[in-house]
Design a protein around this motif. Structure first.
Motif, mmCIF file in Angstrom:
data_model
loop_
_atom_site.group_PDB
_atom_site.id
_atom_site.type_symbol
_atom_site.label_atom_id
_atom_site.label_comp_id
_atom_site.label_asym_id
_atom_site.label_seq_id
_atom_site.Cartn_x
_atom_site.Cartn_y
_atom_site.Cartn_z
ATOM 1 N N VAL A 149 0.884 -1.299 -0.087
ATOM 2 C CA VAL A 149 0.129 -0.019 0.126
ATOM 3 C C VAL A 149 1.064 1.209 -0.055
ATOM 4 C CG1 VAL A 149 -1.808 1.443 1.106
ATOM 5 C CG2 VAL A 149 -1.920 -1.146 1.215
ATOM 6 N N GLN A 150 0.613 2.161 -0.905
ATOM 7 C CA GLN A 150 1.176 3.306 -1.129
ATOM 8 C C GLN A 150 0.500 4.370 -0.037
ATOM 9 O OE1 GLN A 150 2.068 4.988 -4.595
ATOM 10 N NE2 GLN A 150 3.469 3.375 -5.307
ATOM 11 N N TYR A 151 1.047 5.152 0.878
ATOM 12 C CA TYR A 151 0.392 6.189 1.758
ATOM 13 C C TYR A 151 1.358 7.390 1.983
ATOM 14 C CZ TYR A 151 3.220 3.497 5.237
ATOM 15 O OH TYR A 151 4.038 2.796 5.832
ATOM 16 N N ALA A 152 0.612 8.455 2.339
ATOM 17 C CA ALA A 152 1.499 9.937 2.439
ATOM 18 C C ALA A 152 2.224 9.644 3.875
ATOM 19 C CB ALA A 152 0.446 10.842 2.776
ATOM 20 N N PRO A 153 3.182 10.334 4.228
ATOM 21 C CA PRO A 153 4.046 10.317 5.474
ATOM 22 C C PRO A 153 3.314 10.493 6.600
ATOM 23 C CG PRO A 153 5.152 11.552 3.784
ATOM 24 C CD PRO A 153 3.928 11.417 3.213
ATOM 25 N N LYS A 154 3.467 9.868 7.885
ATOM 26 C CA LYS A 154 2.663 9.822 9.154
ATOM 27 C C LYS A 154 3.900 10.146 10.084
ATOM 28 C CE LYS A 154 -1.027 7.172 7.489
ATOM 29 N NZ LYS A 154 -1.785 8.256 7.151
ATOM 30 N N ILE A 155 4.196 11.149 11.044
ATOM 31 C CA ILE A 155 5.055 11.219 11.923
ATOM 32 C C ILE A 155 4.560 10.827 13.140
ATOM 33 C CG2 ILE A 155 6.115 13.287 13.261
ATOM 34 C CD1 ILE A 155 6.060 15.116 10.809
ATOM 35 N N SER A 156 5.415 10.157 13.761
ATOM 36 C CA SER A 156 5.192 9.252 15.191
ATOM 37 C C SER A 156 4.850 10.318 16.020
ATOM 38 C CB SER A 156 6.384 8.484 15.504
ATOM 39 O OG SER A 156 6.103 7.866 16.584
ATOM 40 N N PRO A 157 3.891 9.855 17.036
ATOM 41 C CA PRO A 157 3.622 10.729 18.306
ATOM 42 C C PRO A 157 4.547 10.821 19.073
ATOM 43 C CG PRO A 157 1.770 9.507 17.774
ATOM 44 C CD PRO A 157 2.929 8.953 16.851
ATOM 45 N N SER A 158 5.680 9.913 19.132
ATOM 46 C CA SER A 158 6.729 9.756 19.993
ATOM 47 C C SER A 158 7.953 11.006 19.882
ATOM 48 C CB SER A 158 7.195 8.501 20.270
ATOM 49 O OG SER A 158 7.803 8.075 18.893
ATOM 50 N N SER A 159 7.545 11.690 18.596
ATOM 51 C CA SER A 159 8.508 12.566 18.125
ATOM 52 C C SER A 159 8.825 13.667 19.461
ATOM 53 C CB SER A 159 8.538 13.106 16.873
ATOM 54 O OG SER A 159 8.440 11.990 16.112
ATOM 55 N N SER A 160 9.812 14.109 19.848
ATOM 56 C CA SER A 160 9.949 14.995 20.831
ATOM 57 C C SER A 160 11.326 15.790 20.797
ATOM 58 C CB SER A 160 9.530 14.476 22.302
ATOM 59 O OG SER A 160 10.565 13.481 22.587
ATOM 60 N N CYS A 161 11.363 16.754 22.092
ATOM 61 C CA CYS A 161 12.677 17.538 22.081
ATOM 62 C C CYS A 161 13.155 17.292 23.514
ATOM 63 C CB CYS A 161 12.648 18.938 21.869
ATOM 64 S SG CYS A 161 12.492 19.263 20.126
ATOM 65 N N ASN A 162 14.334 17.064 23.770
ATOM 66 C CA ASN A 162 15.019 17.227 25.390
ATOM 67 C C ASN A 162 15.865 18.139 25.463
ATOM 68 O OD1 ASN A 162 13.681 14.596 25.958
ATOM 69 N ND2 ASN A 162 14.985 13.692 24.626
ATOM 70 N N GLY A 163 15.913 18.683 26.589
ATOM 71 C CA GLY A 163 16.929 19.818 26.717
ATOM 72 C C GLY A 163 17.824 19.579 27.822
ATOM 73 N N THR A 164 19.230 19.398 27.531
ATOM 74 C CA THR A 164 20.250 19.097 28.599
ATOM 75 C C THR A 164 21.258 20.010 28.560
ATOM 76 O OG1 THR A 164 21.382 17.474 27.143
ATOM 77 C CG2 THR A 164 19.867 16.665 28.632
ATOM 78 N N ASP A 165 22.297 20.002 28.217
ATOM 79 C CA ASP A 165 23.381 20.724 28.010
ATOM 80 C C ASP A 165 23.163 21.595 26.887
ATOM 81 O OD1 ASP A 165 24.616 20.076 30.157
ATOM 82 O OD2 ASP A 165 26.029 18.706 29.416
ATOM 83 N N VAL A 166 22.380 20.883 25.653
ATOM 84 C CA VAL A 166 22.111 21.478 24.449
ATOM 85 C C VAL A 166 20.761 20.954 24.039
ATOM 86 C CG1 VAL A 166 24.450 21.547 23.319
ATOM 87 C CG2 VAL A 166 23.192 19.590 23.179
ATOM 88 N N THR A 167 19.873 21.588 23.183
ATOM 89 C CA THR A 167 18.631 20.867 22.771
ATOM 90 C C THR A 167 18.913 20.000 21.735
ATOM 91 O OG1 THR A 167 17.657 23.027 23.657
ATOM 92 C CG2 THR A 167 16.540 21.581 22.120
ATOM 93 N N GLU A 168 18.372 18.726 22.061
ATOM 94 C CA GLU A 168 18.134 17.627 21.125
ATOM 95 C C GLU A 168 16.758 17.112 20.664
ATOM 96 O OE1 GLU A 168 20.347 13.370 20.035
ATOM 97 O OE2 GLU A 168 20.593 14.235 22.126
ATOM 98 N N CYS A 169 16.230 17.117 19.327
ATOM 99 C CA CYS A 169 15.046 16.818 19.009
ATOM 100 C C CYS A 169 15.019 15.628 18.103
ATOM 101 C CB CYS A 169 14.222 17.898 18.371
ATOM 102 S SG CYS A 169 14.289 19.317 19.373
ATOM 103 N N PHE A 170 14.231 14.744 18.275
ATOM 104 C CA PHE A 170 14.267 13.673 17.112
ATOM 105 C C PHE A 170 12.959 13.664 16.385
ATOM 106 C CE2 PHE A 170 12.349 11.137 20.616
ATOM 107 C CZ PHE A 170 11.401 10.364 20.005
ATOM 108 N N CYS A 171 12.650 13.155 15.464
ATOM 109 C CA CYS A 171 11.486 13.036 14.530
ATOM 110 C C CYS A 171 11.645 11.596 13.878
ATOM 111 C CB CYS A 171 11.506 14.259 13.547
ATOM 112 S SG CYS A 171 9.814 14.165 12.756
#
Length: 479
Positions: free
Chosen positions: A238-260
């Motif tokens: 099946v071909q389908y449009a992109p879907k972004i996972s709800p678990s995608s988020s950002c974490n702030g420590t010494d620097v800000t890191e986000c994943f998608c």
């Protein structure tokens, strides 16, 4: 007579000969598959020479020979128990229908079979020129599963209608075989079956969850006390449009890191947008990607402190569409909600200090109220009649605002106040018979008391009689 007329006469003669000179013939299938332990049906019709038509009566007998020998394995005139193969001729021989059914097929029943007809008179004929091959198999043949899509595409689009068609060759079985659908991974299925034709259709709307799902059609034969099955399957793409996972988020420590993480088919591409503009690796940003599966891509971005005041967006693209997710960034090094902590601490400290202040003020006032005498308590004297003194419990006391103090205290008090007021109850005092006197002799005041329209004279501690009219007061003589 021309040549065309001669040819027509010759052709007509041959046709008339075929009708009038009918001979022995038979129609049989070339090959039949039979499932071991089940049954087999042989469709059969035959012809006899026309001169024997009168000999084909209802008492005619049909026989089956195996492998070209004279050995009869089935005879319709004999009991089925006495035949090598159990069965029946279901067709009507008088109508030249020799359709037959054999039961309880075994592996050694495989071979070629010939039909023989026997009637009255001299009607006896074995149709050796034609035979049927019976192939006994241990497992049923596989059904056939087909995907019906527009333009014979190998992949279907999400949201489109899908039809899976399953068909199977019908073998003799009692009860008849059934077709069922299943899927891996397992999903709910709604099928439409036509058991008479042994055809089953599976219809549904394609979704991204159907991608790479294997649909299996199973045919089941119930043979004695066990089932025999066969399967065929097809894997759906099946071909389908992109879907972004709800678990995608950002974490702030010494620097800000986000994943998608984005899922799509065809495999999507992923971009990061900072303040609406695409970003790449630089001194302020670091981007990395990892392909988890053929349709899933994961990307992470590391941001410098100076860039945490801007908006960050993850964008996934493929030929079927686009998906976006906006991340809320907070100034370094605080995380979500941490900027409220100083405010909450300040409010808590303020409330605590206010409570302590209220407690201190309350305690101070209470201590002062206990250490200072009240005017009412310190300045109230008692004036009673003689009768009241004798009958303390029977009548009401009369209170006057006389000061019962030592001379030194009286002098101090007189400097502070010059006039005192009191309310006196005279309802139990009789005229001309009772004298009103003060209990305390330490008084510097005098009073003139008027009741019942007359003036009574009282003696003060200093001075003589002091007449007055309509006065109910105590006045200091110090003035």
């Amino acid at each position: 007579m021309d040549i065309w007329t001669a040819e027509k006469i010759l052709l007509l003669s041959f046709l008339m000969k075929g009708v009038l000179c009918r001979d022995f013939s038979i129609s049989l299938p070339e090959k039949i598959e039979a499932l071991s332990g089940s049954c087999v049906i042989i469709n059969c019709t035959f012809e006899i020479r026309e001169t024997f038509d009168k000999n084909l009566t209802e008492n005619a007998t049909g026989c089956w020979h195996k492998d070209g020998t004279e050995k009869i394995v089935f005879n319709s005139s004999m009991s089925s128990q006495n035949s090598i193969i159990k069965g029946n001729i279901t067709g009507i021989l008088q109508k030249k229908d020799c359709t037959s059914i054999f039961y309880d097929i075994r592996s050694n029943y495989s071979g070629t079979y010939y039909f023989r007809i026997e009637g009255e008179g001299g009607l006896k004929w074995t149709y050796s020129e034609a035979h049927v091959l019976i192939d006994v198999i241990e497992s049923p043949p596989k059904p056939t599963v087909k995907l019906y899509v527009v333009q014979d595409q190998e992949e279907v689009l999400e949201g489109s209608s899908v039809s899976l068609h399953c068909s199977a060759e019908t073998l003799c079985s009692s009860p008849p075989p059934t077709l069922t659908w299943s899927s891996t991974p397992r999903i709910p299925l709604s099928e439409s079956s036509r058991q008479q034709e042994l055809i089953s259709d599976l219809n549904f709307t394609a979704a991204h969850s159907h991608h790479r799902v294997t649909f299996t059609c199973t045919i089941t034969y119930q043979i004695l006390d066990k089932n025999k099955t066969a399967q065929d399957n097809i894997t759906l793409h099946v071909q389908y449009a992109p879907k972004i996972s709800p678990s995608s988020s950002c974490n702030g420590t010494d620097v800000t890191e986000c994943f998608c993480e984005v899922d799509g088919n065809p495999s999507p591409e992923l971009e990061w947008h900072l303040s609406g503009r695409p970003v790449t690796n630089s001194s302020d940003t670091f981007i990395s990607e990892e392909r988890l599966r053929s349709t899933v891509l994961r990307s992470s971005i590391t941001l410098h402190q100076s860039l945490t005041h801007t908006s960050l967006q993850c964008v996934g693209n493929n030929t079927r569409g686009t998906a976006r997710k906006l991340f809320q960034l907070y100034p370094f090094p605080t995380k979500r909600g941490q900027h409220l902590l100083p405010i909450l601490i300040g409010v808590a400290v303020g409330v605590f200090l206010m409570m302590m202040l209220c407690i201190i003020i309350y305690c101070a006032r209470r201590k002062n109220s206990r250490s200072l005498p009240t005017k009412q308590e310190d300045t109230i004297g008692i004036i009673m009649t003689d009768k009241d003194i004798q009958q303390e419990g029977e009548s009401e006391s009369v209170y006057a605002n006389n000061v019962m103090l030592s001379p030194a205290e009286a002098a101090t008090l007189n400097r502070q106040e010059s006039l005192h007021y009191a309310s006196i109850d005279f309802k139990n005092i009789k005229p001309e018979s009772e004298e009103i006197r003060g209990v305390s002799s330490l008084t510097t005041d005098y009073a003139v008391i008027c009741y019942s329209g007359k003036v009574r004279k009282t003696k003060g501690s200093v001075g003589g009689d002091q007449p007055n009219s309509n006065v109910s007061a105590l006045k200091s003589q110090k003035d």
